[in-house]
Design an enzyme around this catalytic site. Structure first.
Site, mmCIF file in Angstrom:
data_model
loop_
_atom_site.group_PDB
_atom_site.id
_atom_site.type_symbol
_atom_site.label_atom_id
_atom_site.label_comp_id
_atom_site.label_asym_id
_atom_site.label_seq_id
_atom_site.Cartn_x
_atom_site.Cartn_y
_atom_site.Cartn_z
ATOM 1 N N ASP A 204 54.147 17.397 -77.187
ATOM 2 C CA ASP A 204 54.777 18.330 -76.251
ATOM 3 C C ASP A 204 54.839 19.745 -76.806
ATOM 4 O OD1 ASP A 204 56.017 18.869 -73.777
ATOM 5 O OD2 ASP A 204 57.998 18.777 -74.678
ATOM 6 N N GLN B 206 49.234 17.718 -69.590
ATOM 7 C CA GLN B 206 50.566 18.175 -69.188
ATOM 8 C C GLN B 206 50.437 19.338 -68.214
ATOM 9 O OE1 GLN B 206 53.545 20.711 -71.580
ATOM 10 N NE2 GLN B 206 54.318 18.625 -71.876
ATOM 11 N N SER C 286 58.226 22.011 -68.481
ATOM 12 C CA SER C 286 57.270 20.904 -68.328
ATOM 13 C C SER C 286 57.590 20.136 -67.059
ATOM 14 C CB SER C 286 57.350 19.967 -69.536
ATOM 15 O OG SER C 286 57.027 20.652 -70.725
#
Length: 323
Positions: free
Chosen positions: A240, A314, A264
């Site tokens: 991440d 992502q 996100s």
């Protein structure tokens, strides 16, 4: 594992050491609305399925911005779901092969997080779990995870891109050492992951070249336990970091741009081959598209010997002040 570990790594391992709160069986039985408009009683339908739920609780890591780091919740979800697979007799060797998650609300880093794990299926080769991370009575993340028993089959992979030796690239700890700013201190001394941007980081200024690609060397800052689930969780944790930077780099932006808002939205990860998260991995990142206030990042993690370890995708909300 060595007994002396850096404090940030000990904090991460404590964060991944979830407390199991108990299990329950919940039968889901909807009621038919047929005839309700005519004043008749609803007609019960057969059970759809019985949910086998296990609850865990984990602590939150403090962050400079006061919100829970998304990678932390992903990693804790990996541990929670993996423990329910490990608890099934004969399935101890099943490894995580994919996760798909949606970030639904910002997390409060002053409060613990409850994880609800549903055993969706345990088949001959695969086990599927659904995880909800809950704070203040509301889900902050929803994730599905799948685990697979060892198997044989076709085998190929992309080649690892060229990159300089990680020890020749400056780390964030080196770059921000001694800088008197909460964010700089966090990156210099409080992160459990060593990150080294081959093309230079975007925390202070934008990149000179507007390209949609970057490479980042990374590893845990100390030795991790010899437990595959922990290494998979730390890989999810580290995945991440930095992935949406490929969007910023393409448009000549930096994290310090005034008015930038980033969050996100969803996160997917496929684990191809086993690896240790405390050994150097090259995170090759690319952004194929940005539009509508959203940006997409695709990442590939390679071991130092060239093996493709994982693929990550992502999408994030990325908003700038409009002129």
């Amino acid at each position: 594992m060595t007994t002396e570990q850096p404090a940030p790594l000990l904090d991460l391992l404590a964060t991944l050491d979830l407390e199991e709160l108990g299990s329950a069986q919940v039968s889901v039985q909807p009621l038919s609305t047929a005839g309700a408009l005519a004043g008749e009683a609803p007609v019960p339908l057969p059970d759809v399925f019985a949910e086998d739920i296990t609850l865990f609780r984990g602590q939150s890591q403090k962050q400079p911005h006061g919100r829970v780091f998304g990678g932390q919740v992903l990693a804790q979800g990996v541990v929670a779901s993996g423990r329910t697979v490990r608890a099934v007799e004969g399935q101890e060797d099943r490894r995580l092969h994919s996760l798909h998650a949606y970030f639904m609300r910002p997390g409060d880093d002053t409060q613990p997080i409850t994880f609800s794990v549903e055993r969706m299926r345990d088949g001959r080769s695969f086990s599927t779990r659904r995880v909800h991370a809950i704070q203040h009575g509301k889900p902050i993340l929803s994730m599905s995870a799948s685990f697979q028993a060892p198997d044989r089959g076709l085998d190929h992979q992309d080649e690892m891109p060229d990159a300089p030796d990680p020890l020749t690239v400056a780390s964030l700890a080196d770059i921000f050492a001694g800088v008197d700013h909460p964010g700089a201190r966090h990156m210099a001394t409080e992160r459990a992951i060593d990150q080294r941007h081959v093309e230079g980081n975007l925390f202070v200024a934008p990149a000179s070249d507007r390209v949609a690609d970057q490479r980042v060397w990374m590893r845990a800052i100390g030795e991790l336990p010899d437990e595959p689930l922990v290494h998979d969780a730390v890989l999810a944790y580290a995945s991440d970091y930095s992935l949406l930077e490929s969007v910023l780099r393409r448009h000549g932006k930096a994290w310090t741009n005034r008015g930038l808002r980033v969050a996100s939205l969803d996160h997917a990860m496929w684990f191809h081959r086993p690896a240790r998260a405390d050994e150097w991995l090259l995170y090759a990142q690319h952004s194929p598209s940005a539009q509508g206030g959203r940006g997409l990042g695709i990442g590939r993690m390679f071991a130092r010997d060239g093996r493709l370890i994982a693929t990550v995708a992502q999408e994030g909300m990325m908003r700038f002040p409009q002129p």
